[in-house]
Design an enzyme around this catalytic site. Structure first.
Site, PDB file in Angstrom:
ATOM      1  N   GLU A  27       0.848  -1.206   0.000  1.00  0.00           N
ATOM      2  CA  GLU A  27       0.000   0.000   0.000  1.00  0.00           C
ATOM      3  C   GLU A  27       0.880   1.250   0.000  1.00  0.00           C
ATOM      4  O   GLU A  27       2.022   1.221   0.473  1.00  0.00           O
ATOM      5  CB  GLU A  27      -0.891  -0.027   1.260  1.00  0.00           C
ATOM      6  CG  GLU A  27      -1.831   1.160   1.353  1.00  0.00           C
ATOM      7  CD  GLU A  27      -2.925   0.981   2.401  1.00  0.00           C
ATOM      8  OE1 GLU A  27      -2.862   0.024   3.195  1.00  0.00           O
ATOM      9  OE2 GLU A  27      -3.858   1.817   2.407  1.00  0.00           O
ATOM     10  N   ASN A 174     -12.282  -1.220  -0.950  1.00  0.00           N
ATOM     11  CA  ASN A 174     -11.644  -1.808   0.228  1.00  0.00           C
ATOM     12  C   ASN A 174     -12.370  -1.342   1.482  1.00  0.00           C
ATOM     13  O   ASN A 174     -12.709  -0.159   1.608  1.00  0.00           O
ATOM     14  CB  ASN A 174     -10.183  -1.322   0.281  1.00  0.00           C
ATOM     15  CG  ASN A 174      -9.489  -1.676   1.591  1.00  0.00           C
ATOM     16  OD1 ASN A 174      -9.114  -2.820   1.806  1.00  0.00           O
ATOM     17  ND2 ASN A 174      -9.325  -0.696   2.478  1.00  0.00           N
ATOM     18  N   GLU A 175     -12.611  -2.263   2.388  1.00  0.00           N
ATOM     19  CA  GLU A 175     -13.225  -1.932   3.686  1.00  0.00           C
ATOM     20  C   GLU A 175     -14.320  -0.880   3.526  1.00  0.00           C
ATOM     21  O   GLU A 175     -14.291   0.195   4.143  1.00  0.00           O
ATOM     22  CB  GLU A 175     -12.163  -1.506   4.705  1.00  0.00           C
ATOM     23  CG  GLU A 175     -11.202  -2.638   5.001  1.00  0.00           C
ATOM     24  CD  GLU A 175     -10.302  -2.439   6.233  1.00  0.00           C
ATOM     25  OE1 GLU A 175     -10.265  -1.337   6.797  1.00  0.00           O
ATOM     26  OE2 GLU A 175      -9.632  -3.415   6.598  1.00  0.00           O
ATOM     27  N   TYR A 250      -6.965  -9.070  11.428  1.00  0.00           N
ATOM     28  CA  TYR A 250      -5.630  -8.829  11.980  1.00  0.00           C
ATOM     29  C   TYR A 250      -5.507  -9.465  13.362  1.00  0.00           C
ATOM     30  O   TYR A 250      -6.474  -9.514  14.123  1.00  0.00           O
ATOM     31  CB  TYR A 250      -5.374  -7.322  12.108  1.00  0.00           C
ATOM     32  CG  TYR A 250      -5.063  -6.677  10.774  1.00  0.00           C
ATOM     33  CD1 TYR A 250      -3.783  -6.718  10.241  1.00  0.00           C
ATOM     34  CD2 TYR A 250      -6.058  -6.034  10.039  1.00  0.00           C
ATOM     35  CE1 TYR A 250      -3.488  -6.140   9.015  1.00  0.00           C
ATOM     36  CE2 TYR A 250      -5.770  -5.452   8.801  1.00  0.00           C
ATOM     37  CZ  TYR A 250      -4.482  -5.512   8.299  1.00  0.00           C
ATOM     38  OH  TYR A 250      -4.185  -4.949   7.081  1.00  0.00           O
ATOM     39  N   GLU A 306      -6.275  -9.172   3.732  1.00  0.00           N
ATOM     40  CA  GLU A 306      -5.409  -8.502   4.713  1.00  0.00           C
ATOM     41  C   GLU A 306      -5.377  -9.362   5.959  1.00  0.00           C
ATOM     42  O   GLU A 306      -6.430  -9.658   6.543  1.00  0.00           O
ATOM     43  CB  GLU A 306      -5.929  -7.105   5.056  1.00  0.00           C
ATOM     44  CG  GLU A 306      -5.760  -6.120   3.919  1.00  0.00           C
ATOM     45  CD  GLU A 306      -6.122  -4.687   4.288  1.00  0.00           C
ATOM     46  OE1 GLU A 306      -6.021  -4.320   5.478  1.00  0.00           O
ATOM     47  OE2 GLU A 306      -6.512  -3.947   3.370  1.00  0.00           O
ATOM     48  N   GLN A 355       2.027  -6.088   5.567  1.00  0.00           N
ATOM     49  CA  GLN A 355       2.265  -5.745   4.178  1.00  0.00           C
ATOM     50  C   GLN A 355       3.711  -6.097   3.874  1.00  0.00           C
ATOM     51  O   GLN A 355       4.492  -6.272   4.798  1.00  0.00           O
ATOM     52  CB  GLN A 355       2.004  -4.277   3.930  1.00  0.00           C
ATOM     53  CG  GLN A 355       0.583  -3.847   4.249  1.00  0.00           C
ATOM     54  CD  GLN A 355       0.255  -2.436   3.751  1.00  0.00           C
ATOM     55  OE1 GLN A 355       1.074  -1.752   3.159  1.00  0.00           O
ATOM     56  NE2 GLN A 355      -0.967  -2.010   4.063  1.00  0.00           N
TER      57      GLN A 355
HETATM   58  O1  AHR Z   1      -3.061  -2.587   6.211  1.00  0.00           O
HETATM   59  C1  AHR Z   1      -3.336  -1.375   6.835  1.00  0.00           C
HETATM   60  C2  AHR Z   1      -4.798  -0.991   6.727  1.00  0.00           C
HETATM   61  O2  AHR Z   1      -5.577  -1.869   7.449  1.00  0.00           O
HETATM   62  C3  AHR Z   1      -5.401  -1.005   5.349  1.00  0.00           C
HETATM   63  O3  AHR Z   1      -5.154   0.144   4.629  1.00  0.00           O
HETATM   64  C4  AHR Z   1      -6.864  -1.127   5.643  1.00  0.00           C
HETATM   65  O4  AHR Z   1      -7.567  -1.787   4.621  1.00  0.00           O
HETATM   66  C5  AHR Z   1      -6.901  -1.877   6.955  1.00  0.00           C
HETATM   67  O5  AHR Z   1      -7.727  -1.282   7.870  1.00  0.00           O
END
Ligand code: AHR
Length: 507
Positions: A27, A174-175, A250, A306, A355
């Site tokens: 990103e 995204n999101e 995450y 992600e 990432q």
């Molecule tokens: O990976 C960091 C961020 O986490 C991304 O930009 C977003 O999609 C997520 O909230």
């Protein structure tokens, strides 16, 4: 010390483990692109059109199957036309989401496609739904993938690229529930239908359109997409405007305000982290179950685009840059995820760690001053596991002796395994998540006999051990000697906090 007994039927092949489960994500965030992948043509570092070549070389060893770009949250404020043409004429924008920094757009479409070519990775582009238009996205697809003559083809050729590129994967925003527009699931489903419709397949390029999916366990979001984007009920056919649904998860053992320290942590923090990491199993199962109700033929893919650890940023670094260190604990989070991914190979078609360079659970960290490049413990898990890419998954039946720890109200199983077969080679990955206790694993290989065996181990004195420019190989794989052939198969010794791979040629 526990002894775990497990059976692997090496002649009963399960679903193929898509290589795309080993995907990556880059990103425009902190030093992932600028100062990570891209140093500019005037840099003293060896580069190709500004792309840092030692980074490329290190990543090529991972066989990166696909690279997602330009975001993340950045994707929904990115306007691709700002990133083409002569660099000196590209407008500067503000990356409001990540550090409020100026973005000169020097790394744009052509640079990203060149990076993918250098890496040998397939591009996965996330289009802008949140603040973009349908026309803008449709034009981008045409610019990238169309041959012949059209306004976008002419523009691409004027910018120096004659032939169209192949772009297999396309993200519809995204999101969308958050930074991608704060939409409800119903609103987004309607937008995805519209945007997806005008992302056309040009010539031989077939887009695999990924709808922006849920946050962690928001199964209702997945259900809304599955309901609205297809025909209801059992007769569901995958709609032309969406071939997959994503979700993000995450590993954060703390709170959003205080996620936990990347390197200064105790044993309890470690176990809490492993419990959080293991939760991805329940989440994949939950989303897959919802999908099964509407798509029993499993035509629509589930994509986890992600994942990874998210710690407090390293002291003294920009909080908007998400720069964090990476220890042996992160490596075990990765190896545990892969075991789970392999078990879900029938529905999970792609996953992208967040990432690749200098951001969150990275493969590579680069020093801003010395420019030194460091491979993280997580990098080594990707490298040691790459033999699973496109291999047939093998079911592992755990029979007895599985060690566990009580962690608050959860029980954590501390030994994790997965296996696959490609031709006559069986690859077994084994993680011992226990901070202190070793374990032995007795593998009963049925339907085949292990001939030549090779094994590697990733471990260190402490779970907190990590690599720095001064100690770049503090956590690095080495040959593992404690694997023996037995009558039934193999016995593998797993020291505390270790990751081991065993490759056996079938005799
Ligand atoms: O990976 C960091 C961020 O986490 C991304 O930009 C977003 O999609 C997520 O909230």
């Amino acid at each position: 010390m526990s002894t775990v007994s497990a059976v692997i039927n090496v002649d009963v092949k399960g679903p193929t483990i898509s290589r795309h489960l080993y995907g990556h994500f880059a990103e425009h965030l902190g030093r992932c692109i600028y100062g990570g992948f891209y140093v500019g043509e005037d840099s003293d570092l060896p580069n190709a059109g500004g792309i840092r070549l030692d980074v490329v070389e290190a990543l090529r060893a991972l066989n990166i199957p696909n690279l997602r770009w330009p975001g993340g949250c950045f994707a929904d404020e990115y306007h691709w036309m700002d990133g083409i043409g002569p660099k000196e004429r590209r407008p500067v924008m503000v990356n409001t989401h990540w550090g409020n920094v100026e973005e000169n757009n020097h790394f744009g479409t052509h640079e990203f496609m060149a990076l993918c070519e250098l890496l040998g990775a397939e591009p996965y582009i996330s289009g802008n739904v949140g603040s973009g238009t349908v026309k803008e996205m449709s034009d981008w697809v045409e610019y990238l993938t169309r041959d012949g003559d059209s306004p976008m083809v002419r523009l691409r050729k004027a910018n120096g690229r004659e032939r169209p590129w192949k772009v297999p994967f396309w993200g519809l925003g995204n999101e969308a529930w958050g930074c991608g527009g704060n939409m409800t699931a119903q609103q987004y489903a309607a937008e995805a239908r519209r945007f997806g419709t005008y992302c056309r397949d040009h010539g031989g390029n077939k887009l695999y359109r990924v709808a922006a999916g849920a946050n962690s366990g928001d199964y209702a979001w997945t259900e809304t997409l599955m309901k609205q984007l297809g025909e209801l009920g059992c007769a569901y056919r995958p709609a032309a405007f969406m071939q997959a649904v994503s979700f993000h998860y995450y590993t954060i053992p703390g709170t959003w305000q205080d996620k936990g320290d990347a390197t200064a942590f105790g044993t309890d923090d470690h176990y809490r982290t492993m419990v959080q990491a293991a939760r991805v199993d329940e989440l994949i199962t939950g989303h897959a179950n919802v999908m099964d109700c509407y798509d029993p033929g499993r035509n629509v893919g589930l994509v986890l685009d992600e994942w990874g650890t998210w710690w407090n940023v390293e002291p003294g670094t920009n909080p908007g840059f998400l720069y964090q260190q990476n220890t042996l604990r992160d490596a075990l989070v990765a190896s545990l995820h892969f075991d789970i991914f392999h078990r879900h190979a029938d529905r999970l078609v792609m996953a992208n760690i967040a990432q690749t360079v200098n951001v969150l659970q990275a493969m590579i960290l680069t020093d801003p001053e010395s420019k030194a490049l460091v491979l993280t413990p997580t990098y080594h898990v990707f490298e040691m596991n790459k033999g699973h890419q496109d291999a047939a998954s093998l079911r592992v039946d755990l029979l007895s002796g599985l060690p566990s720890r009580e962690v608050g109200s959860d029980t954590l199983t501390t030994v994790s395994l997965s296996a696959s077969r490609k031709d006559d080679t069986v690859l077994v990955s084994l993680s011992n998540l226990d901070a202190d206790e070793a374990a032995d694993v007795e593998l009963d290989l049925r339907g085949g006999r292990a001939g030549e065996v090779g094994s590697r181990i990733l471990t260190a004195g402490s779970l907190r051990t990590h690599n720095t420019p001064e100690t770049p190989a503090a956590v690095a794989p080495r040959t593992h000697e404690q694997v023996t052939r037995t009558e039934a198969g193999l016995r593998v010794h797993l020291p505390a906090h270790s990751f081991v791979t065993v490759e056996a040629r079938l005799a």
